[in-house]
Structures are given as structure tokens and as C-alpha cells.
Design a protein around this motif. Structure first.
Motif, PDB file in Angstrom:
ATOM      1  N   ARG B  81     -14.644   1.014  -5.354  1.00 52.97           N
ATOM      2  CA  ARG B  81     -13.528  -0.140  -5.320  1.00 52.97           C
ATOM      3  C   ARG B  81     -12.932  -0.419  -4.040  1.00 52.97           C
ATOM      4  NH1 ARG B  81     -11.069   4.330  -9.068  1.00 52.97           N
ATOM      5  NH2 ARG B  81     -10.762   5.290  -7.195  1.00 52.97           N
ATOM      6  N   ASN B  82     -13.174   0.395  -2.910  1.00 55.09           N
ATOM      7  CA  ASN B  82     -13.116   0.171  -1.589  1.00 55.09           C
ATOM      8  C   ASN B  82     -13.626  -1.189  -1.190  1.00 55.09           C
ATOM      9  OD1 ASN B  82     -13.688   0.346   1.381  1.00 55.09           O
ATOM     10  ND2 ASN B  82     -11.590   0.917   1.024  1.00 55.09           N
ATOM     11  N   LYS B  83     -14.769  -1.228  -1.620  1.00 54.98           N
ATOM     12  CA  LYS B  83     -15.661  -2.530  -0.952  1.00 54.98           C
ATOM     13  C   LYS B  83     -15.578  -3.552  -1.851  1.00 54.98           C
ATOM     14  CE  LYS B  83     -17.944  -0.785   2.373  1.00 54.98           C
ATOM     15  NZ  LYS B  83     -18.773   0.520   2.379  1.00 54.98           N
ATOM     16  N   THR B  84     -15.399  -3.585  -3.344  1.00 53.57           N
ATOM     17  CA  THR B  84     -15.427  -4.642  -4.204  1.00 53.57           C
ATOM     18  C   THR B  84     -14.109  -5.172  -4.818  1.00 53.57           C
ATOM     19  OG1 THR B  84     -17.533  -3.419  -5.068  1.00 53.57           O
ATOM     20  CG2 THR B  84     -16.987  -5.375  -6.305  1.00 53.57           C
ATOM     21  N   LEU B  85     -13.096  -4.326  -5.104  1.00 57.10           N
ATOM     22  CA  LEU B  85     -12.074  -4.711  -5.692  1.00 57.10           C
ATOM     23  C   LEU B  85     -10.768  -4.593  -4.663  1.00 57.10           C
ATOM     24  CD1 LEU B  85     -12.815  -2.349  -8.678  1.00 57.10           C
ATOM     25  CD2 LEU B  85     -12.930  -4.827  -8.610  1.00 57.10           C
ATOM     26  N   GLY B  86     -10.067  -5.490  -5.057  1.00 62.65           N
ATOM     27  CA  GLY B  86      -8.391  -5.482  -4.444  1.00 62.65           C
ATOM     28  C   GLY B  86      -7.485  -5.450  -5.703  1.00 62.65           C
ATOM     29  N   PHE B  87      -6.305  -4.842  -5.355  1.00 60.87           N
ATOM     30  CA  PHE B  87      -5.342  -4.825  -6.374  1.00 60.87           C
ATOM     31  C   PHE B  87      -4.076  -5.301  -6.038  1.00 60.87           C
ATOM     32  CE2 PHE B  87      -8.333  -1.253  -7.077  1.00 60.87           C
ATOM     33  CZ  PHE B  87      -8.564  -1.430  -8.422  1.00 60.87           C
ATOM     34  N   ILE B  88      -3.256  -5.895  -6.864  1.00 56.68           N
ATOM     35  CA  ILE B  88      -1.941  -6.440  -6.664  1.00 56.68           C
ATOM     36  C   ILE B  88      -1.195  -5.879  -7.855  1.00 56.68           C
ATOM     37  CG2 ILE B  88      -0.708  -8.363  -6.290  1.00 56.68           C
ATOM     38  CD1 ILE B  88      -2.987 -10.015  -5.412  1.00 56.68           C
ATOM     39  N   PHE B  89      -0.006  -5.230  -7.627  1.00 54.79           N
ATOM     40  CA  PHE B  89       0.653  -4.472  -8.695  1.00 54.79           C
ATOM     41  C   PHE B  89       1.956  -5.390  -8.668  1.00 54.79           C
ATOM     42  CE2 PHE B  89      -1.730  -1.455  -6.554  1.00 54.79           C
ATOM     43  CZ  PHE B  89      -2.515  -0.910  -7.647  1.00 54.79           C
ATOM     44  N   GLN B  90       2.705  -5.326 -10.133  1.00 57.39           N
ATOM     45  CA  GLN B  90       3.911  -5.939 -10.047  1.00 57.39           C
ATOM     46  C   GLN B  90       5.197  -5.212  -9.144  1.00 57.39           C
ATOM     47  OE1 GLN B  90       5.236  -5.434 -14.265  1.00 57.39           O
ATOM     48  NE2 GLN B  90       7.242  -6.467 -13.877  1.00 57.39           N
ATOM     49  N   SER B  91       5.021  -4.196  -9.077  1.00 61.44           N
ATOM     50  CA  SER B  91       6.100  -3.354  -8.233  1.00 61.44           C
ATOM     51  C   SER B  91       5.528  -3.232  -6.817  1.00 61.44           C
ATOM     52  CB  SER B  91       6.477  -2.111  -8.829  1.00 61.44           C
ATOM     53  OG  SER B  91       5.609  -1.534  -9.279  1.00 61.44           O
ATOM     54  N   TYR B  92       4.750  -4.006  -6.334  1.00 58.05           N
ATOM     55  CA  TYR B  92       4.037  -4.275  -5.095  1.00 58.05           C
ATOM     56  C   TYR B  92       3.510  -2.699  -4.542  1.00 58.05           C
ATOM     57  CZ  TYR B  92       8.249  -7.052  -5.582  1.00 58.05           C
ATOM     58  OH  TYR B  92       9.255  -7.769  -5.780  1.00 58.05           O
TER      59      TYR B  92
END
Lengths: 408, 221
Positions: B81-92
Motif C-alpha cells: 500500500r505504502n509504495k503503490t497506493l495513495g488515498f484521498i478521502f471525502q472527509s480528508y
């Protein structure tokens, strides 16, 4: 990484001031009590004044005789101690002294409570009392039953007031006058085998020290030539006691032992119960319960505190923190909290010990913070931090990321 | 880049079984900007969570960046997850106790980086979202749009191949929403980052390359 943990730990602590206060109060208060307790134990057991040669000494302070229906146990008679230890080959010297007893004396119509004990001359060779003036009484003075006395500094101040030297002056106790031969530094009353205000030759005792009964008010300390001789000396005494006949036909067994300092200090005088076991168990249970409550409390507070941060947990997990890393983070945070509590606790302990010392609750007992105590305190803190951090951290790390993120 | 095959997700309680996803298959190409739409409760977020390896499907297989992820343990998953993915959430989901810079640095903490590198990369990421002058602020001192931009900076700081955005404009007014959208579009265009975005907003969805619609757990478009 650690710096980051530190930052967030401090931020969280500052945000939840009330929780922080409760946690810190719990830790520091518990710690203070434990520190005072350890300081006390440390002083009582660890302080080797006046028996400085402890590693060469064995202590005899009990004799027990047991029959079918009868049992007697207590300190020994002067006769028993001198007669039987006199037969021993290993001890180079034997100190014999009575337990302290109390009486009153009067100075300028003011009543002073005085404790006194009787000793033989060798007592002063075996023990290392610090003389601030004068010298101990010798064998000849004991044999002559001279009315001479060694007094404590405390006694000197109370009886004679602020004077420089008192050797040669007379002190009255129990309506008898004694010439002061020397002044020694105070011994705390907790060191009950050696504490007294006045030390007198046993020959001036009003009780019959020649009586051949086994029980009496005396205790003995055997001095070996070297540390290596101590086990031999102990065995010799054990073997000797096996040969000593019981005092009357009411009894079948006789027990008396020459023990090391701690074992003899907590001796129950009963062959079937070990004083060491009782004391250690009692202290352990006390410490355990005393620590358990704040730890449980902390665990609870921590769970709430950590669960409040479930969004953070979710985010950290999403961005690559493994459960292990998170557990580590929360334990570090908790250790920071407990160490903070530790520092406050240490400060409180210093204040508490000063207060206890200045209140003079126990005669001549000066409690001090020392490195042993500090080390124990630090250890206790770490155990605290660990115990109260592990469970919440573990529970939290099991939290599902999706649930954690939703919880906000 | 992302390949989902026959993904099924069932939520079970003692009494009911809810089928959140029903045999969803989806391919997201490298460099694609995909949006997922559908009414509330249709399983959009569940799908995104499964793509982000935050949730496991009841059935089906997932391949992300050519890697089968089913048998990874907790630590391997975290690293992936750390290397491949980035997350953005509705409530930051910013950490309010930390300053903006520390928030952005967060993904780098779980990598082998020095404090200096972290600071440099985080500042760089904040420059990209136009917040270089807010590094010392705390999230609560920022507007919603600014917070979401911090969250984007956090998502891109580790230079992941894929960004998963769960209604990134959902809490923002349209002007701010457009701003965020522009940042995402630029990111996709300039850096070639693959983006999957869940949204309710048709306008936003139409700005992306492709739109997938879900209804009651099934793919309808």
C-alpha cells in the motif's frame, strides 16, 4: 520516526488535558508510594550501620522449643548464648546484647523516654559503631560491672543539651547513675537488634544474667574470620544445636539458627513459617495490587484515548503502517506518558521523603532517595507504560481500516 | 494496472446477509482516470476499499500493478500500500494534532527515508497543490478545500502508481471542488498517475476518461 511519535504524543497529551492529568496523577502518586516504600525497605534492610561486616556475620536472635502441646519461642538468655557459642571454634568473636527496653529519666524535671540495652565487651569489636567521642567499655569494665555507659548522639543532645564533650559526665537511668564513656552516632529504631539510646555492660543488669534457663532477652552475632568461614560457622552452630538438650520434658525439639542479616531480621521465631517468605509475599501482593489498580485505570483511559484516534489509525494503516508499527507507536507514546509521570513521581517522592524525615515519625530514620530506589522507580515506570500500553495498542492494531476510517 | 475479476462482497451479521458487491469485474489501464458513480449504498466505496486493499472481497481475485495480493501478510500488505497506493478521502482524514508538513510526510515515515528527505519531498508535494506557504499550520486552521489539498499532497508524496479517491469533492462547494478536480487531472496528465475516483457528481465524473456505474452491487455501465 521517534521524533514524530514524540510530537504526536505531546500533542495528544496537550489536547486531552483532563485525561492526561488523571493518568499522570495515577502514575506519579502510585510511584511516590512505591518509592517511599522502597526507600524504607532499602534503609531498613540495606543500611549496614552499625553491623558493617555483614558478610562475615551470622545473627542468632531466636530459640524455639516444641513439645506435643507446648511451644515456646523468643530471644535467648545470656547464659545460653555465651555458654554455647563459647564452645564454637569458627567465630572469632561473639557479640551478645539484649533487646532495647524503655524507661524514663528526668532532666531539670523534664521527663525523657530512654531506651537502653545491655551488651558484652566484644559487641563493640563485632559492631562498627561510629564514636563521635570517647570509646567503648572493655572486658574488664564489664567483668567489674562498672556503671559505665555508651550513649547515642540523640541522647547526648536530649540529656546534656548543646555541649561539646560529655565523656566523664554522669547520666541517670532507672535511678542508677552511669559514667558516660563514649558517644555513638544514632541507629534507627528499625534496626531493632542494635538500636538504643544507652548501651550498658550486661553485668549491671538487674535481671539475673547467670540464670541457666534458655529463654531471655539477648541476641547474638557471630563474627567469622573471613567471608568464606561463614557457611562453616553456620553449620557448626546447627550441629551444636542438635546436641543441646531440651530444657524440660515438656519439649521434644529445640531449634535455634545462626542466620544471615535479612533472614534473621524477619525471623518469625517459628520453625514452620519462614519470615522471608511472609515478608516477600506480603510486599509482592501489596505492590501488585497497588500497581494493578492504576494500570487497569490507565488501560481503560488508553483504550478510550486510542479509540478516539481511530481515524488516525485508519489513515496510518492505509498509508502503509503495519499493525506492528502501530503497536510500537502507541507503546512509545505510552512510555512517554509514564516517564513523564515517573519524573513527576520522583519529584513528589523527594518531597514526601523530606516531609517524612522532617516529621521525625520514626526515631533516627533518615530516608533518602538513592540510586537503587531511582532505578526501581524507573523500572516500575517502564513496566507501567508497557502494561498499560500493550493491550490497548494490540486491540487497536486489530482494528479494520475501513471501520476505523468510518468511525469519525 | 488494476484487474478485478468476479469480485463479490458479502456482509454477514447473525440474522442478515447483505450482498454489497455482486460479481464485479473491472480493468483499469495504466494512466487511466476512472470514475465510479452510483446511488448511496450501491457498493462504490466497498469497491474502492477492495482496490485499495483496505478490505478483502468474499470472492474473486485482485491484481494490482501486476501483483496478486491475496496471500500477502499484514506487513507485506502495508508495504505494498505504502509504495503503490495513495488515498484521498471525502472527509480528508488529516491528523489534527500534526502540522500540515507532518501530515504530508506520514506515508514516508513507513519507508526508509531520512528526516531531510521527508521534509524535501513533502514540501515538493505541497508546492504541487499550492500550499507551500501553509506548512506550519494545523489542519483545523485551514479551509475545507485547503485540507483536501493537503490530503492530496499526502497521497502523492510517496509517488504512488495509483491514487484512490473516495468522493474527494463531496464536502466541498463547486468552486473548491473544481480546484481539487483540476489538481487530480493535472496529476493524471503530467505524472501519469492512475486515478480511480468515486463520486456523486456527474460533472466531475465527466471530466474523467471513463465512468463506471454501480447499482445494488452490480456494474451497470
Amino acid at each position: 520516526m521517534l521524533k514524530n511519535y514524540f510530537k504526536i504524543a505531546i500533542a495528544v497529551l496537550r489536547r486531552r488535558k483532563f485525561f492526561t492529568f488523571i493518568s499522570l496523577f495515577g502514575i506519579s502518586f502510585t510511584l511516590t508510594i512505591l518509592m517511599v516504600l522502597t526507600a524504607f525497605i532499602d534503609k531498613v534492610v540495606g543500611d549496614n550501620y552499625p553491623d558493617k561486616k555483614r558478610d562475615r556475620l551470622l545473627y542468632i536472635n531466636r530459640i524455639q522449643q516444641k513439645g506435643k502441646d507446648n511451644m515456646t519461642s523468643g530471644t535467648l538468655s545470656y547464659y545460653f548464648l555465651s555458654h554455647y557459642t563459647g564452645m564454637m571454634k569458627t567465630p572469632v568473636k561473639v557479640a551478645i546484647s539484649s533487646g532495647f527496653s524503655g524507661t524514663n529519666t528526668y532532666v531539670n524535671n523534664k521527663k525523657i523516654a530512654v531506651s537502653y540495652k545491655y551488651t558484652n565487651a566484644e559487641f563493640w569489636d563485632v559492631m562498627d559503631y561510629d564514636f563521635t567521642e570517647g570509646r567503648p567499655f572493655n572486658k574488664q569494665q564489664v567483668d567489674n560491672a562498672d556503671h559505665v555507659a555508651i550513649i547515642s548522639e540523640d541522647m547526648k543532645r536530649q540529656y546534656f543539651g548543646d555541649v561539646d564533650l560529655v565523656v566523664g559526665k554522669y547520666i541517670e537511668a532507672d535511678n542508677v547513675s552511669y559514667r558516660v564513656l563514649g558517644v555513638v552516632k544514632n541507629v534507627p529504631v528499625t534496626s531493632y537488634m542494635f538500636f538504643s539510646d544507652i548501651y550498658l555492660p550486661y553485668t549491671v543488669s538487674k535481671a539475673d544474667y547467670k540464670s541457666k534457663s534458655y529463654g531471655g532477652s539477648y541476641m547474638g552475632v557471630l563474627l567469622a574470620a573471613s567471608k568464606d568461614d561463614v557457611p562453616k560457622m553456620q553449620t557448626e552452630y546447627e550441629n551444636l544445636m542438635k546436641r543441646v538438650p531440651v530444657e524440660s520434658k515438656d519439649y521434644q525439639h529445640l531449634y535455634s539458627h545462626a542466620k544471615s542479616f535479612f533472614t534473621s531480621y524477619v525471623d518469625t521465631g517459628n520453625e514452620d513459617t519462614s519470615g522471608v517468605f511472609i515478608v516477600i509475599t506480603a510486599i509482592s501482593i501489596f505492590v501488585f495490587i497497588f500497581m494493578l489498580l492504576p494500570t487497569l485505570n490507565l488501560v481503560n483511559i488508553n483504550i478510550t484515548r486510542i479509540m478516539e484516534r481511530s481515524s488516525e489509525i485508519g489513515v496510518r494503516k492505509a498509508f502503509g503502517a503495519s499493525s506492528k508499527t502501530l503497536v510500537y507507536q502507541f507503546i512509545v507514546e505510552n512510555l512517554i506518558l509514564t516517564l513523564l509521570g515517573g519524573i513527576i513521581g520522583t519529584l513528589l517522592s523527594v518531597i514526601a521523603l523530606c516531609a517524612i524525615n522532617s516529621a521525625d515519625l520514626i526515631a533516627n530514620l533518615e530516608l533518602t532517595i538513592n540510586f537503587t530506589v531511582l532505578f526501581i522507580a524507573l523500572l516500575v515506570c517502564l513496566v507501567f507504560g508497557f502494561l498499560s500500553g500493550v493491550y490497548p495498542a494490540w486491540r487497536m492494531s486489530k482494528l479494520n481500516v475501513v471501520t476505523a476510517l468510518k468511525a469519525q | 494496472m488494476i484487474r478485478l475479476q468476479n469480485i463479490e462482497k458479502v456482509y454477514r451479521t447473525d440474522t442478515i446477509e447483505t450482498l454489497a458487491l455482486n460479481s464485479v469485474s473491472l480493468d483499469v489501464a495504466k494512466g487511466e482516470f476512472l470514475s465510479i458513480m452510483g446511488p448511496s449504498g450501491c457498493g462504490k466505496s466497498t469497491l474502492l476499499n477492495i482496490m485499495g486493499l483496505l478490505d478483502v472481497p468474499s470472492k474473486g481475485s485482485i491484481k494490482i500493478a501486476d501483483r496478486v495480493t491475496e496471500n500477502l501478510n499484514d506487513k507485506q500488505l502495508a508495504q505494498f500500500r505504502n509504495k503503490t497506493l495513495g488515498f484521498i478521502f471525502q472527509s480528508y482524514h488529516l491528523i489534527n494534532d500534526l502540522q500540515v508538513l507532518d501530515n504530508v510526510e506520514l506515508p514516508l515515515l513507513y519507508r526508509d527515508t531520512t528526516a531531510k528527505e521527508r521534509k524535501m519531498l513533502a514540501t515538493e508535494a505541497l508546492e504541487k497543490v499550492g500550499l507551500a506557504n501553509r506548512v506550519k499550520h494545523f489542519p483545523t486552521q485551514l479551509s475545507g478545500g485547503q485540507r483536501q489539498r493537503v490530503a492530496i499532497a499526502r497521497a502523492i508524496v510517496g509517488k504512488p502508481d495509483i491514487i484512490l479517491a473516495d468522493e474527494p469533492t463531496g464536502n466541498l462547494d463547486s468552486a473548491m471542488g473544481n480546484e481539487i478536480m483540476d489538481i487530480l487531472i493535472n496529476l493524471n496528465r503530467n505524472e501519469g498517475t492512475t486515478i480511480v475516483m468515486v463520486t456523486h457528481d456527474e460533472n466531475m465524473a465527466h471530466k474523467t476518461h471513463r465512468l463506471v456505474r454501480l447499482f445494488d452491487g452490480s456494474q451497470v455501465q
